[in-house]
Design an enzyme around this catalytic site. Structure first.
Site, PDB file in Angstrom:
ATOM      1  N   ASP A 109       0.857  -1.184   0.000  1.00 45.06           N
ATOM      2  CA  ASP A 109       0.000   0.000   0.000  1.00 45.06           C
ATOM      3  C   ASP A 109       0.890   1.230   0.000  1.00 45.06           C
ATOM      4  O   ASP A 109       2.087   1.151   0.318  1.00 45.06           O
ATOM      5  CB  ASP A 109      -0.921  -0.004   1.227  1.00 45.06           C
ATOM      6  CG  ASP A 109      -2.204   0.792   1.009  1.00 45.06           C
ATOM      7  OD1 ASP A 109      -2.346   1.442  -0.051  1.00 45.06           O
ATOM      8  OD2 ASP A 109      -3.067   0.769   1.894  1.00 45.06           O
ATOM      9  N   ASP A 110       0.304   2.369  -0.355  1.00 50.60           N
ATOM     10  CA  ASP A 110       1.072   3.607  -0.370  1.00 50.60           C
ATOM     11  C   ASP A 110       1.355   4.099   1.046  1.00 50.60           C
ATOM     12  O   ASP A 110       2.423   4.610   1.333  1.00 50.60           O
ATOM     13  CB  ASP A 110       0.368   4.692  -1.197  1.00 50.60           C
ATOM     14  CG  ASP A 110      -1.055   4.987  -0.740  1.00 50.60           C
ATOM     15  OD1 ASP A 110      -1.602   4.274   0.132  1.00 50.60           O
ATOM     16  OD2 ASP A 110      -1.657   5.943  -1.283  1.00 50.60           O
ATOM     17  N   ASP A 113      -2.146   4.613   7.743  1.00 48.05           N
ATOM     18  CA  ASP A 113      -2.522   5.806   8.483  1.00 48.05           C
ATOM     19  C   ASP A 113      -2.978   5.406   9.887  1.00 48.05           C
ATOM     20  O   ASP A 113      -2.170   5.275  10.798  1.00 48.05           O
ATOM     21  CB  ASP A 113      -3.624   6.546   7.710  1.00 48.05           C
ATOM     22  CG  ASP A 113      -3.928   7.928   8.263  1.00 48.05           C
ATOM     23  OD1 ASP A 113      -3.755   8.154   9.470  1.00 48.05           O
ATOM     24  OD2 ASP A 113      -4.366   8.790   7.474  1.00 48.05           O
TER      25      ASP A 113
END
Length: 175
Positions: A109-110, A113
């Site tokens: 994933d980028d 969070d």
């Protein structure tokens, strides 16, 4: 007159902008691949869409992996974070490559969070290796490999979310 929701968006609450150029993102993805090359080999890459599509493509190319799958999870509506919704799971063929637990599979994933998406994917494939380009403190414990940690109050502007535009000089009142 359009009435707006009084609740501030995630982006508004985040506060600290962190713009990432295409060049920087590509360098960060290659740096991630260097680290992953030491912990593989992997049978397949699983991109968490949509943010994980670009880094997964770069990582798969660099590692020479041809099997790329996606798990589609919606957690943001533009800039508002809401409940998680699995839109598409991992294919049966890819799951078999990981023996049903994810062993030998690489999830990309980028960004991690809050960790909600990461936790959900971890439940699907507990033995998979989870890698992100960027990590925030709340989600970082869920990630096996990442490149850059940013503060929880940072909003990353990815290159696919931005466009080049003229910026007025500071002397003309630009911030």
């Amino acid at each position: 007159m359009v009435e707006r929701n009084s609740e501030p968006s995630v982006q508004d609450r985040a506060g600290r902008p962190f713009p990432v150029s295409w060049d920087q993102f590509h360098r960060d993805c290659r740096a991630l691949t260097w680290r992953l090359n030491e912990v593989g080999p992997f049978h397949a890459v699983i991109a968490i869409t949509r943010g994980g599509l670009v880094p997964a493509a770069i990582v798969a190319r660099e590692l020479g992996l041809r099997v790329i799958d996606t798990v589609c999870i919606a957690s943001y509506d533009h800039d508002k974070q809401g409940d998680l919704k699995v839109l598409k799971g991992i294919s049966e063929q890819t799951a078999k490559l990981g023996g049903g637990t994810g062993k030998g599979l690489l999830i990309v994933d980028d960004l991690v969070d809050t960790g909600k998406t990461g936790k959900l994917v971890r439940e699907m494939l507990p033995d998979a290796h989870f890698a992100t380009v960027y990590a925030k403190p709340k989600g970082r414990p869920l990630v096996d490999t990442y490149i850059t940690e940013v503060s929880q109050d940072t909003w990353i502007f990815f290159p696919w979310d931005t466009a080049l535009s003229f910026q007025p000089p500071i002397r003309d009142g630009a911030a």
